[in-house]
Write an enzyme that holds these catalytic residues in place. Sequence first.
Site, PDB file in Angstrom:
ATOM      1  N   HIS A   1       0.836  -1.209   0.000  1.00 23.67           N
ATOM      2  CA  HIS A   1       0.000   0.000   0.000  1.00 23.67           C
ATOM      3  C   HIS A   1       0.868   1.256   0.000  1.00 23.67           C
ATOM      4  O   HIS A   1       1.487   1.588   1.012  1.00 23.67           O
ATOM      5  CB  HIS A   1      -0.879  -0.027   1.257  1.00 23.67           C
ATOM      6  CG  HIS A   1      -1.945   1.012   1.303  1.00 23.67           C
ATOM      7  ND1 HIS A   1      -3.129   0.806   1.973  1.00 23.67           N
ATOM      8  CD2 HIS A   1      -2.041   2.261   0.788  1.00 23.67           C
ATOM      9  CE1 HIS A   1      -3.890   1.884   1.865  1.00 23.67           C
ATOM     10  NE2 HIS A   1      -3.238   2.798   1.155  1.00 23.67           N
TER      11      HIS A   1
ATOM     12  N   HIS B   1       1.396   5.396  -2.090  1.00 24.71           N
ATOM     13  CA  HIS B   1       0.905   6.419  -3.019  1.00 24.71           C
ATOM     14  C   HIS B   1       2.100   7.022  -3.729  1.00 24.71           C
ATOM     15  O   HIS B   1       2.930   7.676  -3.088  1.00 24.71           O
ATOM     16  CB  HIS B   1       0.136   7.502  -2.251  1.00 24.71           C
ATOM     17  CG  HIS B   1      -1.047   6.951  -1.499  1.00 24.71           C
ATOM     18  ND1 HIS B   1      -2.306   6.859  -2.048  1.00 24.71           N
ATOM     19  CD2 HIS B   1      -1.144   6.418  -0.251  1.00 24.71           C
ATOM     20  CE1 HIS B   1      -3.133   6.304  -1.168  1.00 24.71           C
ATOM     21  NE2 HIS B   1      -2.452   6.032  -0.060  1.00 24.71           N
ATOM     22  N   LEU B   2       2.193   6.780  -5.025  1.00 27.81           N
ATOM     23  CA  LEU B   2       3.334   7.325  -5.792  1.00 27.81           C
ATOM     24  C   LEU B   2       2.959   8.643  -6.467  1.00 27.81           C
ATOM     25  O   LEU B   2       3.818   9.304  -7.043  1.00 27.81           O
ATOM     26  CB  LEU B   2       3.835   6.296  -6.804  1.00 27.81           C
ATOM     27  CG  LEU B   2       4.418   5.020  -6.182  1.00 27.81           C
ATOM     28  CD1 LEU B   2       4.883   4.048  -7.259  1.00 27.81           C
ATOM     29  CD2 LEU B   2       5.569   5.331  -5.231  1.00 27.81           C
ATOM     30  N   ARG B   3       1.670   8.977  -6.431  1.00 27.81           N
ATOM     31  CA  ARG B   3       1.162  10.309  -6.817  1.00 27.81           C
ATOM     32  C   ARG B   3       1.212  10.640  -8.300  1.00 27.81           C
ATOM     33  O   ARG B   3       0.719  11.694  -8.694  1.00 27.81           O
ATOM     34  CB  ARG B   3       1.891  11.421  -6.047  1.00 27.81           C
ATOM     35  CG  ARG B   3       1.862  11.291  -4.555  1.00 27.81           C
ATOM     36  CD  ARG B   3       0.466  11.416  -4.014  1.00 27.81           C
ATOM     37  NE  ARG B   3       0.458  11.556  -2.561  1.00 27.81           N
ATOM     38  CZ  ARG B   3      -0.527  11.143  -1.791  1.00 27.81           C
ATOM     39  NH1 ARG B   3      -1.590  10.559  -2.306  1.00 27.81           N
ATOM     40  NH2 ARG B   3      -0.471  11.317  -0.485  1.00 27.81           N
TER      41      ARG B   3
ATOM     42  N   ASN C   1      -5.441   6.428  -6.355  1.00 27.65           N
ATOM     43  CA  ASN C   1      -5.972   7.787  -6.216  1.00 27.65           C
ATOM     44  C   ASN C   1      -5.048   8.835  -6.836  1.00 27.65           C
ATOM     45  O   ASN C   1      -4.597   9.773  -6.192  1.00 27.65           O
ATOM     46  CB  ASN C   1      -6.292   8.125  -4.748  1.00 27.65           C
ATOM     47  CG  ASN C   1      -5.082   8.080  -3.831  1.00 27.65           C
ATOM     48  OD1 ASN C   1      -4.074   7.459  -4.152  1.00 27.65           O
ATOM     49  ND2 ASN C   1      -5.182   8.734  -2.690  1.00 27.65           N
TER      50      ASN C   1
ATOM     51  N   HIS D   1     -10.326   0.511   2.029  1.00 28.14           N
ATOM     52  CA  HIS D   1     -10.083   1.519   3.068  1.00 28.14           C
ATOM     53  C   HIS D   1     -11.436   1.647   3.761  1.00 28.14           C
ATOM     54  O   HIS D   1     -12.364   2.234   3.205  1.00 28.14           O
ATOM     55  CB  HIS D   1      -9.651   2.828   2.384  1.00 28.14           C
ATOM     56  CG  HIS D   1      -9.741   4.058   3.230  1.00 28.14           C
ATOM     57  ND1 HIS D   1      -8.658   4.863   3.465  1.00 28.14           N
ATOM     58  CD2 HIS D   1     -10.775   4.648   3.866  1.00 28.14           C
ATOM     59  CE1 HIS D   1      -9.026   5.894   4.219  1.00 28.14           C
ATOM     60  NE2 HIS D   1     -10.310   5.781   4.476  1.00 28.14           N
TER      61      HIS D   1
ATOM     62  N   HIS E   1      -4.877  -0.780   6.127  1.00 25.29           N
ATOM     63  CA  HIS E   1      -4.526  -0.029   7.356  1.00 25.29           C
ATOM     64  C   HIS E   1      -5.522  -0.167   8.515  1.00 25.29           C
ATOM     65  O   HIS E   1      -6.159   0.805   8.935  1.00 25.29           O
ATOM     66  CB  HIS E   1      -4.273   1.446   7.060  1.00 25.29           C
ATOM     67  CG  HIS E   1      -5.233   2.113   6.095  1.00 25.29           C
ATOM     68  ND1 HIS E   1      -6.586   2.057   6.238  1.00 25.29           N
ATOM     69  CD2 HIS E   1      -5.002   2.861   4.988  1.00 25.29           C
ATOM     70  CE1 HIS E   1      -7.153   2.748   5.260  1.00 25.29           C
ATOM     71  NE2 HIS E   1      -6.209   3.239   4.482  1.00 25.29           N
TER      72      HIS E   1
ATOM     73  N   ASP F   1       1.457   2.535   3.672  1.00 24.58           N
ATOM     74  CA  ASP F   1       0.543   3.619   3.279  1.00 24.58           C
ATOM     75  C   ASP F   1       1.353   4.902   3.058  1.00 24.58           C
ATOM     76  O   ASP F   1       0.913   5.996   3.447  1.00 24.58           O
ATOM     77  CB  ASP F   1      -0.570   3.828   4.311  1.00 24.58           C
ATOM     78  CG  ASP F   1      -1.705   4.701   3.754  1.00 24.58           C
ATOM     79  OD1 ASP F   1      -1.675   5.043   2.558  1.00 24.58           O
ATOM     80  OD2 ASP F   1      -2.621   5.048   4.534  1.00 24.58           O
TER      81      ASP F   1
HETATM   82  O1  DOR Z   1      -3.627   9.310   5.347  1.00 22.72           O
HETATM   83  C1  DOR Z   1      -4.012   8.993   4.231  1.00 22.72           C
HETATM   84  N1  DOR Z   1      -3.453   9.493   3.124  1.00 22.72           N
HETATM   85  N2  DOR Z   1      -5.029   8.140   4.132  1.00 22.72           N
HETATM   86  C2  DOR Z   1      -5.617   7.885   2.959  1.00 22.72           C
HETATM   87  O2  DOR Z   1      -6.538   7.145   2.942  1.00 22.72           O
HETATM   88  C3  DOR Z   1      -5.141   8.522   1.726  1.00 22.72           C
HETATM   89  C4  DOR Z   1      -3.751   8.955   1.844  1.00 22.72           C
HETATM   90  C5  DOR Z   1      -3.355   9.914   0.760  1.00 22.72           C
HETATM   91  O3  DOR Z   1      -3.636   9.626  -0.409  1.00 22.72           O
HETATM   92  O4  DOR Z   1      -2.728  10.928   1.068  1.00 22.72           O
END
Ligand code: DOR
Length: 466
Positions: A73, A75-77, A107, A192, A245, A324
């Site tokens: 899990h 996030h590479l953005r 996302n 989530h 998480h 995460d």
């Molecule tokens: O803390 C978080 N940040 N929880 C999430 O569910 C999304 C994530 C984010 O994309 O920044």
Amino acid sequence: MKREHISLIVRAGHLIDPSQGLDEVGDVLIAGGKIVQAGGTVVLSPSLSDMLGKAKNLDATGLVVCPGFIDLHCHLREPGFEHKETIATGTKAAAIGGFVTVCCMANTDPPLDTPAAIAWLKGKTRQEGVVTVLPIGCITKGRKGEQLTDMAELAEAGVFAFSDDGSPVANSRLMRRAMECSRDLGLPIIDHCEDRALSRDGIINEGRISAKLGVRGIPAAAEEVMVARDLILARLTGARLHIAHVSTKGSVELIRRAREEGISVTAEATPHHLTLTEDRIAQGWPDKPFDASAKVNPPLRTRADVQSLIEGLTDGVIDAIATDHAPHSLADKTCGPELAAFGISGFETAFGCLMSLVQQGKLSLTQLISKLTSGPAKVIGRNGELGTLRAGVPANMTILAPDREWTVDSHSFASKGKNTPYDGQRFTGKVMATISNGKIVYMDDLLRTRFGSFHCSSEPISSDSE
Ligand code: DOR
């Protein structure tokens, strides 16, 4: 004649590979991008000696050598939020954290909801990724919770799971359909779990600290209601469900009971939910009333919740530790308690902070390694090839110095996200080197001095066949 040369011999490390119960001092031999031998002593027979001219020796005396870490899990953005992170910076940070494979959340902007988006991501990670990236596809179009994506097409394009991440599917009928599709495709749904009607505009855990600071809280029930619903739907559909998480004691208990009942559910917990409580957000109170570096969703909870998560790790209810990793820009985090973005930049601190659990005797080093290797490999059904040092698998390996002390300095992160609640903290336990798919993708300076000249190769270290 095509002849494979030996590329790397890691000598005399403490090998810990929970996938095969390996726990001994020994050597690892890597050639052709694969593990050839893990355990015992690599003996230089005449034919091996002939090939050894091109091999590098790495003395791992006093270090732990284990399968490469897998992060379920992060996030590479990219695409869309390159000011927070890119595939290049995110995967470099992952390598520093010991991760050889990372699963990236959907996302982005545009979200990962079409085969074209997946194809783009795969191309980009092939070009710029330092470690392997496995994409997670959206459950619904635009993550809006209204219409399912073409999940079969996304599976064909290469996603290994489906999730709308921070915008969980509220409509239970739609979630039921999504589970039926994912079951037929043989892939998990990652949820989530958050009932938005309950979490509303909450910014931290609902309880003692939210009352003290006078801010709106997110009750544990916001998570638990959705965990319960998802478990019921997983029982109804027979789908494979993975809970992202997990943060509350109630969720751990619900998952434990569901497992006993035979429901196909797996779960992950994050390093921050395992090592911090809600008190962290008000650590500087009243001088510094709110520390947004610890604002995360789900929020940091209570001591009893942390205790229950650790029990879940040790008794197997929680299969994996996932970072995460959620990098944000400084501006995203310094705009006041209500507006500050949720998230913690987690790749580069994960192992160091988790080692505190080992030092406190709450988890053994082998248990910790299993939750970062064989555990997540099983969740994604790749346990034959990932999370193991078995002979014949691609060479994915992490080398650790469990006793090395270091201080977290967010300014030195490779990640663009400097948002960490651990800044300035002293940790004991450090990642020293990471080998992803036959390439050395990270090596700590101290180890480099043992190893001699080294640069992070863009070519497999095993490409010297002729
Ligand atoms: O803390 C978080 N940040 N929880 C999430 O569910 C999304 C994530 C984010 O994309 O920044």
